[in-house]
Motif scaffolding. Structure first.
Motif, PDB file in Angstrom:
ATOM      1  N   GLN A  45       0.838  -1.196   0.000  1.00  0.00           N
ATOM      2  CA  GLN A  45       0.000   0.000   0.000  1.00  0.00           C
ATOM      3  C   GLN A  45       0.875   1.249   0.000  1.00  0.00           C
ATOM      4  N   GLN A  46       0.411   2.267  -0.702  1.00  0.00           N
ATOM      5  CA  GLN A  46       1.175   3.506  -0.785  1.00  0.00           C
ATOM      6  C   GLN A  46       0.716   4.487   0.295  1.00  0.00           C
ATOM      7  N   PHE A  47       1.684   5.182   0.878  1.00  0.00           N
ATOM      8  CA  PHE A  47       1.403   6.165   1.923  1.00  0.00           C
ATOM      9  C   PHE A  47       2.053   7.490   1.564  1.00  0.00           C
ATOM     10  N   ALA A  48       1.419   8.584   2.035  1.00  0.00           N
ATOM     11  CA  ALA A  48       1.966   9.924   1.863  1.00  0.00           C
ATOM     12  C   ALA A  48       2.501  10.402   3.208  1.00  0.00           C
ATOM     13  N   GLN A  49       3.655  11.019   3.195  1.00  0.00           N
ATOM     14  CA  GLN A  49       4.265  11.501   4.424  1.00  0.00           C
ATOM     15  C   GLN A  49       3.550  12.779   4.892  1.00  0.00           C
ATOM     16  N   THR A  50       3.235  12.818   6.199  1.00  0.00           N
ATOM     17  CA  THR A  50       2.624  13.997   6.806  1.00  0.00           C
ATOM     18  C   THR A  50       3.452  14.416   8.011  1.00  0.00           C
ATOM     19  N   ILE A  52      -2.695   6.626   0.793  1.00  0.00           N
ATOM     20  CA  ILE A  52      -3.156   7.301  -0.422  1.00  0.00           C
ATOM     21  C   ILE A  52      -4.369   6.550  -0.965  1.00  0.00           C
ATOM     22  N   VAL A  53      -5.443   7.267  -1.174  1.00  0.00           N
ATOM     23  CA  VAL A  53      -6.681   6.678  -1.679  1.00  0.00           C
ATOM     24  C   VAL A  53      -7.138   7.468  -2.897  1.00  0.00           C
ATOM     25  N   HIS A  54      -7.474   6.767  -3.951  1.00  0.00           N
ATOM     26  CA  HIS A  54      -7.974   7.392  -5.170  1.00  0.00           C
ATOM     27  C   HIS A  54      -9.460   7.157  -5.322  1.00  0.00           C
ATOM     28  N   GLY A  55     -10.102   8.067  -6.002  1.00  0.00           N
ATOM     29  CA  GLY A  55     -11.520   7.953  -6.294  1.00  0.00           C
ATOM     30  C   GLY A  55     -11.820   8.576  -7.645  1.00  0.00           C
ATOM     31  N   ILE A  56     -13.065   8.463  -8.078  1.00  0.00           N
ATOM     32  CA  ILE A  56     -13.481   9.000  -9.378  1.00  0.00           C
ATOM     33  C   ILE A  56     -14.461  10.144  -9.143  1.00  0.00           C
ATOM     34  N   ASP A  57     -14.136  11.310  -9.716  1.00  0.00           N
ATOM     35  CA  ASP A  57     -15.025  12.461  -9.527  1.00  0.00           C
ATOM     36  C   ASP A  57     -16.167  12.427 -10.544  1.00  0.00           C
ATOM     37  N   ILE A 110      -8.902  10.930  -9.046  1.00  0.00           N
ATOM     38  CA  ILE A 110      -8.270  11.945  -8.205  1.00  0.00           C
ATOM     39  C   ILE A 110      -7.984  11.336  -6.830  1.00  0.00           C
ATOM     40  N   GLU A 111      -7.131  11.992  -6.067  1.00  0.00           N
ATOM     41  CA  GLU A 111      -6.878  11.561  -4.700  1.00  0.00           C
ATOM     42  C   GLU A 111      -7.952  12.135  -3.799  1.00  0.00           C
ATOM     43  N   ILE A 112      -8.502  11.306  -2.928  1.00  0.00           N
ATOM     44  CA  ILE A 112      -9.580  11.755  -2.046  1.00  0.00           C
ATOM     45  C   ILE A 112      -9.161  11.564  -0.585  1.00  0.00           C
ATOM     46  N   ARG A 113      -9.825  12.299   0.289  1.00  0.00           N
ATOM     47  CA  ARG A 113      -9.569  12.234   1.728  1.00  0.00           C
ATOM     48  C   ARG A 113     -10.825  11.717   2.433  1.00  0.00           C
ATOM     49  N   LYS A 135     -16.051  14.082   9.609  1.00  0.00           N
ATOM     50  CA  LYS A 135     -16.961  13.690  10.689  1.00  0.00           C
ATOM     51  C   LYS A 135     -16.961  12.181  10.909  1.00  0.00           C
ATOM     52  N   THR A 136     -16.967  11.426   9.841  1.00  0.00           N
ATOM     53  CA  THR A 136     -17.107   9.967   9.969  1.00  0.00           C
ATOM     54  C   THR A 136     -15.766   9.230   9.856  1.00  0.00           C
ATOM     55  N   GLY A 137     -14.787   9.885   9.264  1.00  0.00           N
ATOM     56  CA  GLY A 137     -13.506   9.212   9.052  1.00  0.00           C
ATOM     57  C   GLY A 137     -13.535   8.185   7.939  1.00  0.00           C
ATOM     58  N   LYS A 138     -14.645   8.169   7.166  1.00  0.00           N
ATOM     59  CA  LYS A 138     -14.782   7.210   6.070  1.00  0.00           C
ATOM     60  C   LYS A 138     -14.720   7.930   4.729  1.00  0.00           C
ATOM     61  N   TYR A 139     -14.426   7.157   3.695  1.00  0.00           N
ATOM     62  CA  TYR A 139     -14.343   7.729   2.356  1.00  0.00           C
ATOM     63  C   TYR A 139     -15.710   7.676   1.683  1.00  0.00           C
ATOM     64  N   PRO A 140     -16.018   8.659   0.843  1.00  0.00           N
ATOM     65  CA  PRO A 140     -17.312   8.652   0.158  1.00  0.00           C
ATOM     66  C   PRO A 140     -17.420   7.470  -0.805  1.00  0.00           C
ATOM     67  N   VAL A 141     -18.402   6.618  -0.538  1.00  0.00           N
ATOM     68  CA  VAL A 141     -18.573   5.404  -1.339  1.00  0.00           C
ATOM     69  C   VAL A 141     -18.911   5.732  -2.784  1.00  0.00           C
ATOM     70  N   THR A 142     -19.600   6.851  -3.014  1.00  0.00           N
ATOM     71  CA  THR A 142     -20.014   7.209  -4.365  1.00  0.00           C
ATOM     72  C   THR A 142     -18.815   7.469  -5.290  1.00  0.00           C
ATOM     73  N   MET A 143     -17.656   7.761  -4.718  1.00  0.00           N
ATOM     74  CA  MET A 143     -16.464   8.037  -5.522  1.00  0.00           C
ATOM     75  C   MET A 143     -15.613   6.778  -5.736  1.00  0.00           C
TER      76      MET A 143
END
Length: 293
Positions: free
Chosen positions: A136-141, A148-153, A159-162, A166-174
């Motif tokens: 798995q790839q990680f970004a340094q902070t 690193i998590v990618h999604g589709i806009d 694109i990279e998504i965060r 509030k929930t700490g989860k990624y948007p499933v729609t992306m």
């Protein structure tokens, strides 16, 4: 009559055994090819014929000099013209190659250097590898590495998504997914090594064609190795480990299996032994009763 010989073996004979003769011990194989191949003849240098300390005794065979000229005439830059040709280098791992095929399409390879290096060392370019390992790839902070998590806009772009704060989860729609980094070996390294195999393979056949009918004692034959063994496979000779059968007579009685026919079959357990003894005792008793009657 000229002796047919595989081009790979012929090159090893010329570059390893013949061309170093009369040269400095420290001279590289490429230096030797440069000297013999530049003028197409032996280069007269101080002490060339002398069997003194620091030089290899003797003079190279005439055929070796012709081979040196042919190797010197090989192209020094080779590249792939089509992306499909590069993608075929990855074989079963094409799906994880990523941007490696595009990078290899811009790379150049040196067939002459590959031929000289392999002939000198008696090796071939590496093409077989273990399965790459995903990571798995990680970004340094500032605090700790962030995955690193990618999604589709909405426009369909990746694109990279965060995660949602509030929930700490990624948007499933992306359609979030974490890109993997393949290593040990990296796909690019696999592609580079297999590209060298293809260039080396082509250079061998080019030399076999260029030297056909040009040598005094040998007639080179093209290599029988497959162009892409990672796809077609390559037959390996069966090697018997241990005893050297070549030194043993075919009529050596020690090679024959030794069996004692009079020895009964072994009994696998005490229960079977007891059962067998009971049957034997009963049979003997039955025979005695029959004689008495």
């Amino acid at each position: 009559m000229k002796m047919p010989i595989d081009i790979e073996k012929l090159l090893q004979w010329a570059i390893r055994d013949e061309l170093p003769k009369g040269q400095r011990v420290a001279a590289s194989s490429w230096d030797v090819i440069e000297q013999f191949g530049m003028l197409g003849t032996k280069v007269q240098t101080s002490g060339f014929h002398a069997d003194t300390f620091g030089t290899v005794p003797g003079e190279p065979d005439e055929d070796a000099l012709v081979i040196a000229g042919a190797v010197k005439a090989l192209e020094r830059e080779a590249r792939f013209d089509h992306l499909a040709d590069v993608q075929s280098l990855f074989g079963e791992w094409a799906a994880i190659a990523g941007d490696a095929p595009g990078l290899l399409l811009m790379s150049t390879f040196d067939p002459a250097a590959l031929v000289i290096s392999c002939a000198t060392q008696g090796t071939r370019p590496k093409w077989a590898f273990e399965t790459p390992t995903p990571r798995q790839q990680f970004a340094q902070t500032a605090t700790k590495p962030r995955p690193i998590v990618h999604g589709i806009d909405r426009s369909g772009e990746v694109i990279e998504i965060r995660p949602i704060r509030k929930t700490g989860k990624y948007p499933v729609t992306m359609r979030p997914r974490s890109p993997l980094l393949w290593h040990d070996p990296a796909p690019l390294h696999v592609g580079e090594c297999r590209a060298e195999w293809v260039c080396w393979h082509g250079a061998l056949n080019a030399l076999a064609a260029a030297l056909f009918g040009k040598l005094r004692a040998y007639e080179p034959t093209p290599t029988t190795l497959p162009l892409m063994p990672w796809i077609t496979g390559m037959d390996e000779p069966r090697i018997l480990q241990g005893r050297d059968l070549s030194a043993v007579s075919a009529f050596d009685p020690r090679l024959a299996p030794v069996r004692n026919i009079a020895t009964p079959e072994p009994v696998s357990s005490p229960i079977e032994a007891q059962t067998a003894a009971s049957y034997a005792k009963a049979s003997r008793q039955k025979m005695k009763n029959a004689k008495a009657a």
